[in-house]
Motif scaffolding. Structure first.
Motif, PDB file in Angstrom:
ATOM      1  N   ALA A   1       0.854  -1.191   0.000  1.00 21.59           N
ATOM      2  CA  ALA A   1       0.000   0.000   0.000  1.00 21.59           C
ATOM      3  C   ALA A   1       0.890   1.241   0.000  1.00 21.59           C
ATOM      4  O   ALA A   1       2.037   1.200   0.441  1.00 21.59           O
ATOM      5  CB  ALA A   1      -0.907   0.008   1.226  1.00 21.59           C
ATOM      6  N   ARG A   2       0.339   2.331  -0.492  1.00 22.89           N
ATOM      7  CA  ARG A   2       1.079   3.585  -0.558  1.00 22.89           C
ATOM      8  C   ARG A   2       0.264   4.650   0.181  1.00 22.89           C
ATOM      9  O   ARG A   2      -0.690   5.209  -0.372  1.00 22.89           O
ATOM     10  CB  ARG A   2       1.317   3.992  -2.008  1.00 22.89           C
ATOM     11  N   PRO A   3       0.633   4.923   1.435  1.00 22.99           N
ATOM     12  CA  PRO A   3      -0.128   5.896   2.227  1.00 22.99           C
ATOM     13  C   PRO A   3       0.253   7.346   1.949  1.00 22.99           C
ATOM     14  O   PRO A   3      -0.238   8.248   2.627  1.00 22.99           O
ATOM     15  CB  PRO A   3       0.246   5.511   3.659  1.00 22.99           C
ATOM     16  N   GLU A   4       1.106   7.579   0.933  1.00 21.23           N
ATOM     17  CA  GLU A   4       1.569   8.940   0.699  1.00 21.23           C
ATOM     18  C   GLU A   4       0.431   9.901   0.372  1.00 21.23           C
ATOM     19  O   GLU A   4       0.431  11.061   0.790  1.00 21.23           O
ATOM     20  CB  GLU A   4       2.595   8.972  -0.442  1.00 21.23           C
ATOM     21  N   GLY A   5      -0.567   9.393  -0.379  1.00 17.03           N
ATOM     22  CA  GLY A   5      -1.682  10.263  -0.735  1.00 17.03           C
ATOM     23  C   GLY A   5      -2.456  10.743   0.477  1.00 17.03           C
ATOM     24  O   GLY A   5      -2.777  11.932   0.601  1.00 17.03           O
ATOM     25  N   VAL A   6      -2.729   9.820   1.403  1.00  9.96           N
ATOM     26  CA  VAL A   6      -3.455  10.197   2.624  1.00  9.96           C
ATOM     27  C   VAL A   6      -2.610  11.143   3.471  1.00  9.96           C
ATOM     28  O   VAL A   6      -3.119  12.130   4.033  1.00  9.96           O
ATOM     29  CB  VAL A   6      -3.837   8.941   3.427  1.00  9.96           C
ATOM     30  N   LEU A   7      -1.317  10.858   3.565  1.00 12.30           N
ATOM     31  CA  LEU A   7      -0.436  11.722   4.367  1.00 12.30           C
ATOM     32  C   LEU A   7      -0.350  13.120   3.763  1.00 12.30           C
ATOM     33  O   LEU A   7      -0.327  14.115   4.500  1.00 12.30           O
ATOM     34  CB  LEU A   7       0.955  11.094   4.464  1.00 12.30           C
ATOM     35  N   LEU A   8      -0.304  13.205   2.439  1.00 16.61           N
ATOM     36  CA  LEU A   8      -0.296  14.522   1.800  1.00 16.61           C
ATOM     37  C   LEU A   8      -1.607  15.264   2.056  1.00 16.61           C
ATOM     38  O   LEU A   8      -1.609  16.484   2.259  1.00 16.61           O
ATOM     39  CB  LEU A   8      -0.058  14.370   0.296  1.00 16.61           C
ATOM     40  N   ALA A   9      -2.721  14.526   2.042  1.00 14.28           N
ATOM     41  CA  ALA A   9      -4.010  15.161   2.332  1.00 14.28           C
ATOM     42  C   ALA A   9      -4.056  15.680   3.764  1.00 14.28           C
ATOM     43  O   ALA A   9      -4.524  16.798   4.032  1.00 14.28           O
ATOM     44  CB  ALA A   9      -5.145  14.168   2.089  1.00 14.28           C
ATOM     45  N   VAL A  10      -3.554  14.883   4.713  1.00 13.58           N
ATOM     46  CA  VAL A  10      -3.504  15.321   6.109  1.00 13.58           C
ATOM     47  C   VAL A  10      -2.607  16.543   6.243  1.00 13.58           C
ATOM     48  O   VAL A  10      -2.926  17.506   6.966  1.00 13.58           O
ATOM     49  CB  VAL A  10      -3.006  14.168   7.011  1.00 13.58           C
ATOM     50  N   LEU A  11      -1.475  16.530   5.543  1.00 13.96           N
ATOM     51  CA  LEU A  11      -0.571  17.678   5.584  1.00 13.96           C
ATOM     52  C   LEU A  11      -1.226  18.925   5.009  1.00 13.96           C
ATOM     53  O   LEU A  11      -1.072  20.034   5.540  1.00 13.96           O
ATOM     54  CB  LEU A  11       0.710  17.348   4.813  1.00 13.96           C
ATOM     55  N   ALA A  12      -1.986  18.759   3.929  1.00 16.91           N
ATOM     56  CA  ALA A  12      -2.669  19.900   3.329  1.00 16.91           C
ATOM     57  C   ALA A  12      -3.716  20.477   4.283  1.00 16.91           C
ATOM     58  O   ALA A  12      -3.844  21.701   4.426  1.00 16.91           O
ATOM     59  CB  ALA A  12      -3.328  19.479   2.013  1.00 16.91           C
ATOM     60  N   VAL A  13      -4.468  19.598   4.938  1.00 14.16           N
ATOM     61  CA  VAL A  13      -5.468  20.073   5.902  1.00 14.16           C
ATOM     62  C   VAL A  13      -4.789  20.792   7.067  1.00 14.16           C
ATOM     63  O   VAL A  13      -5.245  21.853   7.519  1.00 14.16           O
ATOM     64  CB  VAL A  13      -6.321  18.896   6.402  1.00 14.16           C
ATOM     65  N   ALA A  14      -3.691  20.215   7.564  1.00 13.51           N
ATOM     66  CA  ALA A  14      -2.968  20.844   8.672  1.00 13.51           C
ATOM     67  C   ALA A  14      -2.419  22.207   8.272  1.00 13.51           C
ATOM     68  O   ALA A  14      -2.508  23.184   9.032  1.00 13.51           O
ATOM     69  CB  ALA A  14      -1.830  19.935   9.133  1.00 13.51           C
ATOM     70  N   GLY A  15      -1.861  22.285   7.046  1.00 10.31           N
ATOM     71  CA  GLY A  15      -1.357  23.573   6.575  1.00 10.31           C
ATOM     72  C   GLY A  15      -2.458  24.598   6.416  1.00 10.31           C
ATOM     73  O   GLY A  15      -2.295  25.770   6.778  1.00 10.31           O
ATOM     74  N   GLY A  16      -3.589  24.173   5.858  1.00  8.17           N
ATOM     75  CA  GLY A  16      -4.711  25.090   5.709  1.00  8.17           C
ATOM     76  C   GLY A  16      -5.256  25.554   7.047  1.00  8.17           C
ATOM     77  O   GLY A  16      -5.603  26.733   7.223  1.00  8.17           O
ATOM     78  N   TYR A  17      -5.323  24.635   8.009  1.00  6.72           N
ATOM     79  CA  TYR A  17      -5.817  25.002   9.340  1.00  6.72           C
ATOM     80  C   TYR A  17      -4.872  26.000  10.002  1.00  6.72           C
ATOM     81  O   TYR A  17      -5.313  26.999  10.584  1.00  6.72           O
ATOM     82  CB  TYR A  17      -5.955  23.749  10.202  1.00  6.72           C
ATOM     83  N   ALA A  18      -3.567  25.727   9.915  1.00  3.75           N
ATOM     84  CA  ALA A  18      -2.590  26.635  10.521  1.00  3.75           C
ATOM     85  C   ALA A  18      -2.642  28.005   9.859  1.00  3.75           C
ATOM     86  O   ALA A  18      -2.615  29.042  10.538  1.00  3.75           O
ATOM     87  CB  ALA A  18      -1.189  26.039  10.408  1.00  3.75           C
ATOM     88  N   CYS A  19      -2.739  28.021   8.526  1.00  2.52           N
ATOM     89  CA  CYS A  19      -2.822  29.295   7.815  1.00  2.52           C
ATOM     90  C   CYS A  19      -4.090  30.051   8.202  1.00  2.52           C
ATOM     91  O   CYS A  19      -4.065  31.265   8.405  1.00  2.52           O
ATOM     92  CB  CYS A  19      -2.788  29.038   6.310  1.00  2.52           C
ATOM     93  N   GLY A  20      -5.198  29.327   8.316  1.00  3.09           N
ATOM     94  CA  GLY A  20      -6.443  29.975   8.715  1.00  3.09           C
ATOM     95  C   GLY A  20      -6.385  30.541  10.126  1.00  3.09           C
ATOM     96  O   GLY A  20      -6.893  31.632  10.386  1.00  3.09           O
ATOM     97  N   ARG A  21      -5.752  29.810  11.039  1.00  2.00           N
ATOM     98  CA  ARG A  21      -5.625  30.304  12.408  1.00  2.00           C
ATOM     99  C   ARG A  21      -4.753  31.556  12.466  1.00  2.00           C
ATOM    100  O   ARG A  21      -5.058  32.512  13.179  1.00  2.00           O
ATOM    101  CB  ARG A  21      -5.031  29.215  13.300  1.00  2.00           C
TER     102      ARG A  21
END
Length: 212
Positions: A41-61
């Motif tokens: 399995a390749r979890p990179e896609g999910v990890l990138l999605a989590v990273l994108a959400v975290a970045g967006g949340y941090a930027c929004g805060r």
């Protein structure tokens, strides 16, 4: 004495929200790695999605703390600027999918409605953060303008969503127990999602499915 206490309570709630967000995002990342262990399995896609959400949340805060009115207003205008060409059949920037019949992209109705609801919500958030009454009124008029734009574009779903967001924003200031109000809104959102899923899976009676 009351103002420092209010600011302290707001900071504590913000810290609690941040902590919960970090725990949830960390759990998502760990679970993707756990589920991928021992198999091809390749979890990179999910990890990138989590990273994108975290970045967006941090930027929004950060933007919400430094420039709450300007950041939310810019988000509202950006969402509106994307919804108009999408509804007109030109697709989102970078969208390479083929055009559907009639010049409309597949799923453009729901996507444009979501963008219009986002634009209205961002304008309402900016209005809540604004202190001068004329600016607050202008931002709420922007949210109303989003709903009118949706109606002009022929997006009934976008009009209903944008107007609903504006009405909920206005009602939130007059609700004595906001926790119960938010729970009611969450229940309404859950019913919409569940109803959409039920229609997609054809799990409802035929007459109700056709009506919905």
């Amino acid at each position: 004495m009351a103002a420092p206490a209010v600011r302290s309570g707001a900071r504590e709630r913000g810290a609690l929200t941040d902590t919960a967000g970090v725990v949830i995002l960390g759990g998502c990342a760990v679970w993707s790695l756990f589920a991928a262990a021992g198999r091809e399995a390749r979890p990179e896609g999910v990890l990138l999605a989590v990273l994108a959400v975290a970045g967006g949340y941090a930027c929004g805060r950060i933007c919400g703390s430094l420039l709450p009115v300007a950041a939310a207003s810019a988000a509202a205008l950006a969402a509106l600027a994307q919804a108009v060409p999408l509804r007109a059949g030109h697709g989102l920037p970078g969208d390479l999918a083929g055009a559907a019949a009639g010049g409309q992209r597949f799923g453009s109705t729901g996507a444009s409605a979501a963008l219009l609801a986002l634009a209205s919500g961002a304008a309402c958030c900016a209005a809540w953060a604004a202190r001068p009454y004329p600016l607050r009124l202008a931002l709420r008029m922007l949210a109303l303008g989003v709903a009118v734009t949706a109606l002009v574009l022929g997006s009934v779903a976008g009009f209903a969503a944008a107007l609903g967001v504006l009405l909920c924003s206005l009602a939130a200031g007059r609700v004595p127990r906001r926790g119960a109000g938010l729970a009611g809104l969450a229940l309404g959102a859950g019913l919409v999602v569940g109803g959409s899923w039920a229609v997609t899976e054809d799990a409802l009676p035929r007459g109700l499915t056709v009506s919905l």
